[in-house]
Design a protein around this motif. Structure first.
Motif: not given
Lengths: 344, 332
Positions: A5-15, B5-14, B24-26
């Motif tokens: 969620q934080a990454l999404e917010a950051r990427l949105r903020a940076e267009q 928990q830190r590992w899990y959150q980071s993994a989910a983010g990656r 194609g979202v980014i």
């Protein structure tokens, strides 16, 4: 560490955020397991409808089963393209039942038949959508490849060859599917997981070899030793590849792990399932895949339970190799603790 | 936040970033930015991971080696050497577990190894003195003697291992006695429900019981065994065991209610729903075949039922997963 969620917010903020995800959200792992299990059970229950109806009606027409199976595959892929969760799951089940019916009919053609089944499953993998559908198709593909390589099924080097080839393929697929490695990488993850699951079961039938046993080398043959060596060496290659990804400050400490795995390779010759499970655990942790790490732990424990009953190695040799491997691992843990102190 | 928990959150983010890139979202620039956030493998965390894996795997392999050595009944060692050797090893591991200067994780590992060696020692005593004890007595004795260590160890792994040994003793007690197998399921359900209740009650008081893995593994065993048993009870394999359905219903209802209403854990709710689908399919199959419906048509009806219930269950769980988090909720 930043979460999604934080990454999404950051990427949105940076267009850098272009639009909302279009693909269907399949939810967390337990939802995938539940829905995948239901699709698999549904496919098994659909088999009589797709296979037996034709078997009864057109018993003397050999192509009837293949035609009905292929028709089911096409129908399944078509259903997958429609909207609606139920229709998509039904599409997966119908396509899966179709490919299984084709596999049953082609089984008598041996190697070529299994290869054709694997090719059909690959096409369904590419044509279908969603993690669950792809995982199930890749599972059928992996099983078909195992039968192709072990035809006829006899205990010996063929299982070792099939297991080592599939394990290598799974490791390469996991490497290609690593998060943020290649753009299309995530699409390979279901195939990698399916291969991993099939390999983790297949390794139960791989005859290990104790270097202490008299005559073991002659019995296994050159081919068997080579592929067993590949299986035992895979943890070295995987840990070395992962060590190269570690930040420079800790890289020297991490060279200990592949070194330790090399030292343990003779023990993995006797118990190849333990080394393989360690590979999945390491890849799961490094690439942030809890399900893969869980498969690694489960594969390790079930293989050890199975290893007790393996006939190729005597209990005394098993005790020696397990004890030696355990001692080396504890020594490695102690060394890594010392390095941690040094690094801190 | 714990290291796990830190590992899990980071993994989910990656993984999420990788999926956004693939969909194609980014674009490549966004992926490069995400890569900057996560960087290379965290060397310190990676080192800690390998230290734990090597230590745990080493302990498990050493215990497995001791069991193989006992089973090998090697003539090269006298009975005194075998007994003395194993007891010395046990004494060393127990000493390591209570040594005050040892790190907590070393103490836990030593206690796990000691608990496993205890079983090997009991088997060795039975082998040497031919005590004539049934296998269930060995496991029951093992569980009883290990109980103080399981409590003192304050480790979920040790506690789950104790529970496993207890349940093996319970299963073995019924297995070799024809006509007494009917009592297995009620006992199994009660043992596991008590285990879940103990973990949930202890969660409020003890930090070591606050991990989700313990309840999830116990619930998985409870629902898989009772659900499988209840589904088979409808078939010709164990026809007539009507009590199985009732015991499964008790297990599924209590587990489902608690993990929905009291402390929401969606992974356990998914297990409950999976067991409901399996049992309902088994019961429906029995009714359809008893009603004399054509075999192929019956299978088609069952397939539709499974797919519909799986879809509904998945949709409901996804909705719950997207709902705002509640207190004490397990990871998503």
């Amino acid at each position: 560490m930043m979460d999604a969620q934080a990454l999404e917010a950051r990427l949105r903020a940076e267009q850098l955020w272009r639009h909302a995800p279009s693909d269907v959200d399949e939810g967390p792992w337990y939802v995938r397991v539940l829905v995948g299990g239901a699709a698999w059970l549904g496919a098994c229950l659909l088999l009589p409808l797709i296979g037996l109806v034709w078997l009864e009606a057109l018993r003397d027409v050999p192509a009837a089963m293949i035609v009905s199976g292929l028709a089911a595959c096409l129908a399944g892929v078509a259903l997958q393209r429609l909207r609606g969760e139920f229709v998509r799951q039904a599409g997966s089940a119908v396509a899966l039942a179709g490919v299984i019916v084709v596999a049953v009919e082609l089984e008598s053609y041996g190697f070529a038949g299994w290869l054709a089944t694997a090719a059909l499953a690959l096409m369904l993998y590419l044509a279908g959508r969603g993690y669950t559908h792809r995982f199930l198709c890749a599972g059928v593909m992996a099983v078909a490849l195992v039968f192709a390589l072990t035809e006829p099924w006899e205990r010996g080097p063929s299982q070792t060859i099939a297991c080592a080839s599939l394990a290598l393929a799974a490791a390469v697929l996991w490497w290609l599917a690593r998060p943020l490695g290649l753009r299309r990488g995530p699409q390979l993850a279901p195939m990698a997981l399916a291969y991993t699951c099939v390999v983790s079961i297949l390794v139960w039938w791989v005859p290990g070899a104790s270097l202490l046993a008299d005559g073991g080398a002659a019995e296994l043959g050159g081919t068997g030793w080579f592929w067993l060596g590949v299986l035992a060496g895979l943890p070295v290659a995987v840990t070395a590849a992962l060590a190269s990804q570690v930040d420079a400050a800790h890289r020297a400490a991490h060279s200990l792990v592949p070194g330790g795995m090399l030292l343990l390779a003779p023990a993995w010759l006797a118990a190849p399932g333990v080394g393989l499970a360690a590979c999945w655990l390491a890849l799961g942790h490094a690439h942030g895949r809890p399900v893969l790490a869980g498969v690694g732990v489960a594969a390790m424990l079930t293989y050890l339970a199975r290893f007790y009953y393996v006939m190729e190695t005597t209990l005394l040799h098993k005790a020696f190799w397990l004890g030696a491997a355990g001692t080396v691992l504890l020594a490695l843990a102690w060394l890594l603790t010392q390095r941690r102190g040094g690094a801190a | 936040m714990s290291r796990m928990q830190r590992w899990y959150q980071s993994a989910a983010g990656r993984r999420a970033a990788a999926d956004w890139w693939a969909a194609g979202v980014i674009d490549g620039q966004g992926a490069a930015r995400a890569r900057e956030f996560y960087g290379t493998l965290d060397g310190a965390a990676w080192l800690a991971f390998w230290r734990r894996v090597c230590a745990w795997l080493g302990v498990v392999l050493l215990a497995a080696a001791a069991i193989c050595l006992v089973a090998a009944n090697w003539d090269g060692l006298s009975r005194w050497a075998k007994l003395g050797g194993l007891q010395t090893l046990l004494a060393i591991t127990v000493a390591a577990a209570v040594w005050p200067r040892a790190a907590p994780w070393v103490q836990t590992l030593a206690l796990v190894l000691a608990s496993m060696l205890l079983g090997a020692l009991l088997a060795l005593v039975g082998q040497i003195y031919q005590t004539g004890a049934d296998p269930w007595q060995l496991f029951a004795g093992w569980a009883l003697l290990m109980l103080p260590w399981a409590w003192a160890g304050r480790s979920v792994s040790l506690w789950l291992f104790w529970l496993l040994v207890t349940q093996v003793a319970w299963a073995l007690w019924f297995d070799p006695r024809p006509g007494r197998g009917d009592g297995f399921l009620p006992g199994f359900v009660l043992i596991n429900l008590l285990a879940l209740a103990f973990q949930e009650a202890g969660r409020l008081r003890y930090a070591w019981l606050r991990r989700d893995a313990g309840p999830r593994l116990v619930a998985a065993a409870l629902l898989a065994v009772s659900g499988g048993w209840a589904a088979l009870a409808a078939s010709v394999l164990v026809r007539g065991d009507r009590g199985a359905l009732g015991w499964w219903a008790v297990a599924a209802a209590l587990t489902g209610f608690f993990y929905y209403a009291a402390r929401r854990d969606l992974a356990i709710l998914a297990m409950v729903l999976a067991s409901v689908i399996v049992v309902a399919t088994g019961q429906c199959a029995a009714w359809l075949f008893a009603a004399g419906l054509d075999g192929v048509a019956s299978f088609a009806v069952l397939a539709l039922l499974v797919l519909a219930s799986g879809t509904l269950a998945g949709a409901w769980l996804r909705r719950l997963a997207k709902a705002p988090a509640r207190g004490g909720e397990g990871d998503q």
